[in-house]
Design an enzyme around this catalytic site. Structure first.
Site, PDB file in Angstrom:
ATOM      1  N   ASP A  98      -9.458   4.197   7.302  1.00 32.01           N
ATOM      2  CA  ASP A  98      -8.529   4.507   6.212  1.00 32.01           C
ATOM      3  C   ASP A  98      -7.320   5.287   6.703  1.00 32.01           C
ATOM      4  OD1 ASP A  98      -7.479   4.652   3.561  1.00 32.01           O
ATOM      5  OD2 ASP A  98      -8.198   6.706   3.425  1.00 32.01           O
ATOM      6  N   ASN A 146      -3.724   1.182   3.781  1.00 32.10           N
ATOM      7  CA  ASN A 146      -4.980   0.677   4.330  1.00 32.10           C
ATOM      8  C   ASN A 146      -5.401  -0.641   3.692  1.00 32.10           C
ATOM      9  OD1 ASN A 146      -5.450   2.780   2.083  1.00 32.10           O
ATOM     10  ND2 ASN A 146      -7.305   1.546   2.004  1.00 32.10           N
ATOM     11  N   GLU A 202      -7.633   1.725  -3.116  1.00 34.39           N
ATOM     12  CA  GLU A 202      -9.059   2.037  -3.277  1.00 34.39           C
ATOM     13  C   GLU A 202      -9.673   1.283  -4.453  1.00 34.39           C
ATOM     14  OE1 GLU A 202      -7.819   3.569  -0.338  1.00 34.39           O
ATOM     15  OE2 GLU A 202      -6.784   4.551  -1.996  1.00 34.39           O
TER      16      GLU A 202
END
Length: 608
Positions: A328, A286, A198
């Site tokens: 995700d 991801n 992220e």
């Protein structure tokens, strides 16, 4: 004569070197294997190297587990999410905590703290930890305890004294890299990964030498072949119904420009090892960002299952579960190795319950795809996996890429935290079934454009999560799964996601924890037959484990609400902010009515 003596001398030296080398090669895992073979121990995070989370201990059975009582408890002194479990080796328990990553050595006989290690870490690390300050546990081998700190420092501690033997830096928190995974010891290596998808971190798996912490190899998830340790002609993947070489630049061809450099594919899950194949098996996460419009292409090799040679890191085979991930569906969940019948044929299998809602059974030797089926029937983003291409068949209505940026795609099942997240499943060789703690959660997903800045969030999507509509009303299920046929055998509904790792034993029981804080044990042959239920001080996101001491079996579990599902409570976020915590805060706002923050271990046993 002189010549003969020289040859003889060389031969003796060569034979001597060979004799020295052979035991090192054959016995590199000797200590870990010895500790695992003694079922009184819980010597690795999964209890073994196959990630089966099964114990041969059978004193606690389905007929007496209901009589269990609390034997002892221990507080870690930390009020955040407690994932993973302690280790128990020859009468000593090694216990970890979330940030600041304390480590305790405890005498299981007296519960005396033998030593304590508390690293001094920069508090700024917390700001770049995605989904709580969790740590998934320790590893133990050859008298050393291995800790992977949040600030990416890998530490080897002396098992008897807690003194630091060596440390090595595994990443850079200033770039958003942190560590939440447990290190794993396979052969003479300590294997670790990296977190930070992220934050645009480029994922990798790294192996360090047990003896001195020197880097043995590092294999990236994306980029040039040589940096992934991938051989275009020898590394295999599932192609057109069979295994074939990946070919040159298999990753680079699937990214726009240099996006692969900040492309995610992080590796913060659980790893398994098979001595017969000499391979470590793991999953990659991801791609970055969550806005698919900014990274067109399949984004290889994020969202993939990997087999790497433990000695060299070279990739044997790789399979991508979710090409061009638009939701995700982070693919880091554990790979469980088991020898099972798949469609009637004895198979050395790898079984993986992915965040995307599909359970995969692969041949762990060749990498061939054998089974791919939904393990929650409410999964709707794809109809099925095409077994020839290996690709999920995406439903246009739920395609966030097709719908476009700044459009809120509603009703996607599962939510980004998946039908299962990091909470590991177990395998019972007696029933031949897998016991899976799952999430029963859907979401609305709205991507937006985001610019990359090193060390800053690189998400690019707003999420809202909620219980799966038109279902049992809860947010979790505990299921029994047949990996040979790809079918749910039994389902037990839960009010909240089952975020705890399960445990099966030779006593015929399967145990898991709930977010409300209950430790539950059920009949392994009938999981809806609840045999034991006890409310611990806080919500359970830790993994159930067992050990034996002085002829008595114990079952233990961490309680301490947190992790992604409990981030609202752990971080003190207003539950009315429904999109906070990457969508989880609003989805789990009811949790605060059932539990409170905590950080403790509860250990159970049968009464005297």
């Amino acid at each position: 004569m002189k010549f003969s003596r020289q040859i003889a001398g060389r031969l003796v030296r060569h034979i001597g070197v060979a004799m020295l080398a052979l035991p090192a090669l054959a016995l590199a895992n000797a200590d870990v294997e010895k500790n695992i073979a003694n079922s009184k121990n819980w010597a690795t995070q999964a209890g073994d190297m196959f990630n089966q989370r099964y114990s041969k201990l059978n004193q606690i059975t389905k007929s007496n587990v209901g009589k269990m009582q609390v034997a002892w408890t221990f507080s870690t002194g930390v009020l955040r999410g407690h994932e993973g479990s302690p280790l128990v080796v020859d009468g000593t328990m090694y216990l970890h905590s979330p940030f600041p990553n304390k480590v305790f050595a405890i005498d299981v006989e007296t519960q005396k703290i033998l030593w304590k290690y508390e690293p001094k870490q920069d508090q700024s690390v917390i700001a770049v930890m995605c989904c709580d300050t969790v740590n998934r546990g320790l590893a133990y081998a050859e008298g050393k305890v291995f800790l992977q700190q949040a600030d990416t420092t890998l530490v080897a501690l002396d098992g008897k004294t807690g003194k630091v033997v060596w440390t090595v830096k595994n990443g850079d928190p200033k770039l958003g890299a942190t560590n939440t995974n447990a290190p794993h010891v396979f052969k003479d290596k300590v294997i670790t990964g990296i977190s930070g998808g992220e934050f645009g971190v480029r994922g990798y798996l790294a192996a360090y030498n047990i003896k001195d912490g020197k880097l043995a190899w590092k294999g990236f998830s994306t980029g040039p072949d040589e940096e992934m340790l991938m051989d275009p002609a020898k590394t295999m993947t599932w192609t057109d119904g069979k295994m074939a070489p990946v070919g040159k630049d298999s990753s680079l061809k699937t990214w726009k420009g240099d996006q692969w450099k900040i492309g995610g594919g992080t590796t913060w899950g659980w790893y398994s090892y098979d001595k017969a194949t000499n391979a470590v098996y793991y999953g990659t996460g991801n791609p970055s960002t969550w806005n698919p419009a900014q990274r067109p292409g399949d984004n290889k090799w994020s969202m993939s299952i990997w087999s790497r040679d433990v000695d060299t890191g070279k990739v044997n085979w790789v399979y991508q579960m979710t090409p061009y991930d638009e939701w995700d569906f982070d693919g880091i969940n554990e790979m469980i190795l088991a020898d099972i019948n798949v469609k009637g044929k004895p198979t050395k299998a790898l079984v993986h319950f992915d965040r995307n809602g599909f359970a995969y059974t692969l041949d762990r030797v060749t990498g061939a795809l054998l089974v791919a089926e939904k393990y929650d029937p409410k999964v709707n983003w794809a109809t099925h996996v095409d077994m020839k291409t290996g690709r999920p068949q995406v439903v246009a209505k739920y395609s966030t890429a097709q719908n476009g940026a700044d459009v809120n795609t509603k009703g996607v099942c599962p939510a980004a935290l998946g039908s299962k997240d990091q909470q590991p499943a177990s395998y019972d060789p007696n029933t031949k079934l897998f016991y899976v703690p799952t999430n029963h959660v859907c979401m609305d997903y709205e991507p937006f454009k985001v610019e990359y800045t090193a060390g800053q969030p690189y998400v690019g999507a707003t999420l809202s999560m909620y219980p799966t509509p038109n279902s049992h009303g809860g947010m979790g299920n505990f299921i029994a799964w047949d990996a040979g046929t790809g079918k749910i055998v039994q389902t037990k509904a839960e009010k909240f996601s089952v975020w705890s790792g399960s445990l099966n034993t030779a006593g015929g029981i399967s145990c898991y924890g709930t977010l409300e804080g209950y430790l539950k044990c059920v009949d392994a042959k009938d999981i809806n037959k609840e045999l034991f239920k006890f409310k611990t001080p806080s919500g359970i996101i830790g993994n159930v484990f067992t050990y034996e001491h002085k002829g008595k079996q114990y079952i233990g579990v961490f309680s301490g609400i947190g992790g992604w599902a409990g981030i609202g409570m752990a971080a003190g976020i207003d539950p009315e902010k429904s999109t906070e915590g990457l969508g989880a805060v609003g989805g789990y706002k009811e949790l605060s009515q059932y539990t409170e923050l905590g950080g403790s271990l509860t250990v159970f046993a049968l009464p005297k």
